[in-house]
Design a protein around this motif. Structure first.
Motif, PDB file in Angstrom:
ATOM      1  N   UNK A 113       0.631  -1.047   0.211  1.00  0.00           N
ATOM      2  CA  UNK A 113      -0.061   0.044  -0.202  1.00  0.00           C
ATOM      3  C   UNK A 113       0.866   1.205   0.140  1.00  0.00           C
ATOM      4  N   UNK A 114       2.000   1.135   0.612  1.00  0.00           N
ATOM      5  CA  UNK A 114       2.965   2.529   0.926  1.00  0.00           C
ATOM      6  C   UNK A 114       3.416   2.652  -0.451  1.00  0.00           C
ATOM      7  N   UNK A 115       4.085   1.535  -1.228  1.00  0.00           N
ATOM      8  CA  UNK A 115       4.890   1.619  -2.585  1.00  0.00           C
ATOM      9  C   UNK A 115       3.486   1.981  -3.519  1.00  0.00           C
ATOM     10  N   UNK A 116       2.396   1.838  -3.579  1.00  0.00           N
ATOM     11  CA  UNK A 116       1.138   2.051  -4.604  1.00  0.00           C
ATOM     12  C   UNK A 116       1.095   3.911  -4.331  1.00  0.00           C
ATOM     13  N   UNK A 117       1.105   4.091  -2.764  1.00  0.00           N
ATOM     14  CA  UNK A 117       0.722   5.470  -2.705  1.00  0.00           C
ATOM     15  C   UNK A 117       2.050   6.572  -3.218  1.00  0.00           C
ATOM     16  N   UNK A 118       3.190   5.932  -2.908  1.00  0.00           N
ATOM     17  CA  UNK A 118       4.371   6.653  -3.467  1.00  0.00           C
ATOM     18  C   UNK A 118       4.603   6.634  -4.858  1.00  0.00           C
ATOM     19  N   UNK A 119       4.303   5.793  -5.389  1.00  0.00           N
ATOM     20  CA  UNK A 119       4.214   5.447  -7.129  1.00  0.00           C
ATOM     21  C   UNK A 119       3.094   6.709  -7.548  1.00  0.00           C
ATOM     22  N   UNK A 120       2.021   6.661  -6.959  1.00  0.00           N
ATOM     23  CA  UNK A 120       1.011   7.864  -7.312  1.00  0.00           C
ATOM     24  C   UNK A 120       1.499   9.246  -7.238  1.00  0.00           C
ATOM     25  N   UNK A 121       2.322   9.342  -6.252  1.00  0.00           N
ATOM     26  CA  UNK A 121       2.531  10.876  -5.902  1.00  0.00           C
ATOM     27  C   UNK A 121       3.994  11.300  -6.509  1.00  0.00           C
ATOM     28  N   UNK A 122       4.978  10.135  -7.009  1.00  0.00           N
ATOM     29  CA  UNK A 122       5.842  10.456  -7.916  1.00  0.00           C
ATOM     30  C   UNK A 122       5.403  10.717  -9.047  1.00  0.00           C
ATOM     31  N   UNK A 123       4.260   9.957  -9.581  1.00  0.00           N
ATOM     32  CA  UNK A 123       3.726  10.258 -10.868  1.00  0.00           C
ATOM     33  C   UNK A 123       3.200  11.878 -11.272  1.00  0.00           C
ATOM     34  N   UNK A 124       2.632  12.249 -10.147  1.00  0.00           N
ATOM     35  CA  UNK A 124       2.187  13.413 -10.046  1.00  0.00           C
ATOM     36  C   UNK A 124       3.395  14.492  -9.895  1.00  0.00           C
ATOM     37  N   UNK A 125       4.399  14.254  -9.259  1.00  0.00           N
ATOM     38  CA  UNK A 125       5.382  15.062  -9.421  1.00  0.00           C
ATOM     39  C   UNK A 125       5.934  15.164 -10.594  1.00  0.00           C
ATOM     40  N   UNK A 126       6.263  13.968 -11.113  1.00  0.00           N
ATOM     41  CA  UNK A 126       7.225  14.265 -12.461  1.00  0.00           C
ATOM     42  C   UNK A 126       6.275  14.817 -13.535  1.00  0.00           C
ATOM     43  N   UNK A 127       4.769  14.671 -13.401  1.00  0.00           N
ATOM     44  CA  UNK A 127       4.036  15.307 -14.320  1.00  0.00           C
ATOM     45  C   UNK A 127       4.016  16.714 -14.352  1.00  0.00           C
ATOM     46  N   UNK A 128       3.960  17.304 -13.081  1.00  0.00           N
ATOM     47  CA  UNK A 128       4.247  18.796 -12.694  1.00  0.00           C
ATOM     48  C   UNK A 128       5.371  19.330 -13.297  1.00  0.00           C
ATOM     49  N   UNK A 129       6.431  18.675 -12.809  1.00  0.00           N
ATOM     50  CA  UNK A 129       7.764  19.100 -13.358  1.00  0.00           C
ATOM     51  C   UNK A 129       7.875  19.055 -14.774  1.00  0.00           C
ATOM     52  N   UNK A 130       7.633  17.871 -15.343  1.00  0.00           N
ATOM     53  CA  UNK A 130       7.878  17.817 -16.820  1.00  0.00           C
ATOM     54  C   UNK A 130       6.866  18.740 -17.826  1.00  0.00           C
ATOM     55  N   UNK A 131       5.727  18.976 -17.237  1.00  0.00           N
ATOM     56  CA  UNK A 131       4.809  19.861 -18.081  1.00  0.00           C
ATOM     57  C   UNK A 131       5.503  21.436 -18.140  1.00  0.00           C
ATOM     58  N   UNK A 132       6.236  21.930 -17.201  1.00  0.00           N
ATOM     59  CA  UNK A 132       6.670  23.139 -16.835  1.00  0.00           C
ATOM     60  C   UNK A 132       7.628  23.634 -18.323  1.00  0.00           C
ATOM     61  N   UNK A 133       7.184  24.386 -18.766  1.00  0.00           N
ATOM     62  CA  UNK A 133       8.001  24.680 -20.327  1.00  0.00           C
ATOM     63  C   UNK A 133       9.538  25.074 -20.048  1.00  0.00           C
ATOM     64  N   UNK A 134       9.800  25.547 -18.856  1.00  0.00           N
ATOM     65  CA  UNK A 134      11.209  25.998 -18.570  1.00  0.00           C
ATOM     66  C   UNK A 134      11.869  24.673 -17.970  1.00  0.00           C
ATOM     67  N   UNK A 135      11.261  23.978 -17.365  1.00  0.00           N
ATOM     68  CA  UNK A 135      11.793  22.556 -17.037  1.00  0.00           C
ATOM     69  C   UNK A 135      12.411  21.802 -18.055  1.00  0.00           C
ATOM     70  N   UNK A 136      11.416  21.697 -19.237  1.00  0.00           N
ATOM     71  CA  UNK A 136      11.576  20.792 -20.399  1.00  0.00           C
ATOM     72  C   UNK A 136      12.706  21.298 -21.068  1.00  0.00           C
ATOM     73  N   UNK A 137      13.481  22.401 -20.622  1.00  0.00           N
ATOM     74  CA  UNK A 137      14.800  22.838 -21.553  1.00  0.00           C
ATOM     75  C   UNK A 137      15.971  22.319 -20.566  1.00  0.00           C
TER      76      UNK A 137
END
Length: 161
Positions: A113-137
């Motif tokens: 259950x902890x691994x599943x929660x962390x997986x979802x939180x990491x997915x939210x994190x990386x999508x926020x970061x990678x969706x930022x136009x400046x981070x994409x550079x």
């Protein structure tokens, strides 16, 4: 005082054909975090996550890629972006220090259950970061998402089109 009246007229849009309506989206970046695997034994035990990327953004060298990353790799990426870019980086899910205490009666950070929660939180994190136009550079983001091995001795730089 003069009253302002909101303009509620519709924008004039060009007529859509079937290719526009049902063709591929103009720009997309899809990142999934999944397939967690716990490896190692004792103090050398850790969980890795599969990072799958699909995109048609021209700044990415690969249109589809899959790599495995562990929590410490996400920490590395966050630290690099904070140090090298002008991007406000969202927080990572916590380190779960209490789950690492001995004699808890469960698997701690290796509990499903902890691994599943962390997986979802990491997915939210990386999508926020990678969706930022400046981070994409940032080269560190590209290495994290698409290089099999992260070269932590890399020279920080911007990606050029």
């Amino acid at each position: 005082m003069a009253e302002t009246i909101a303009d509620t007229r519709r924008l004039i849009s060009k007529p859509q054909n079937l290719n526009d309506a049902y063709g591929p989206p103009s720009n997309f970046l899809e990142i999934d975090v999944g397939n967690p695997q716990t490896v190692g034994v004792g103090r050398g035990r850790f969980t890795t996550y599969e990072i799958r990327v699909k995109t048609n953004l021209p700044i990415f060298k690969l249109k589809e890629s899959t790599v495995r990353r562990r929590y410490s790799d996400f920490e590395w990426l966050r630290n690099e972006l904070e140090r090298e870019s002008k991007v406000v980086v969202p927080p990572l899910p916590g380190k779960a220090l209490l789950r690492q205490l001995p004699f808890r009666g469960d698997d701690g950070i290796f509990d499903d259950s902890f691994i599943e929660e962390r997986k979802q939180a990491l997915e939210q994190f990386i999508n926020k970061v990678a969706g930022h136009p400046l981070a994409q550079n940032e080269r560190c983001l590209h290495m994290f998402l698409q290089d099999e091995v992260i070269d932590k001795n890399y020279t920080p730089s911007k990606i050029r089109h």
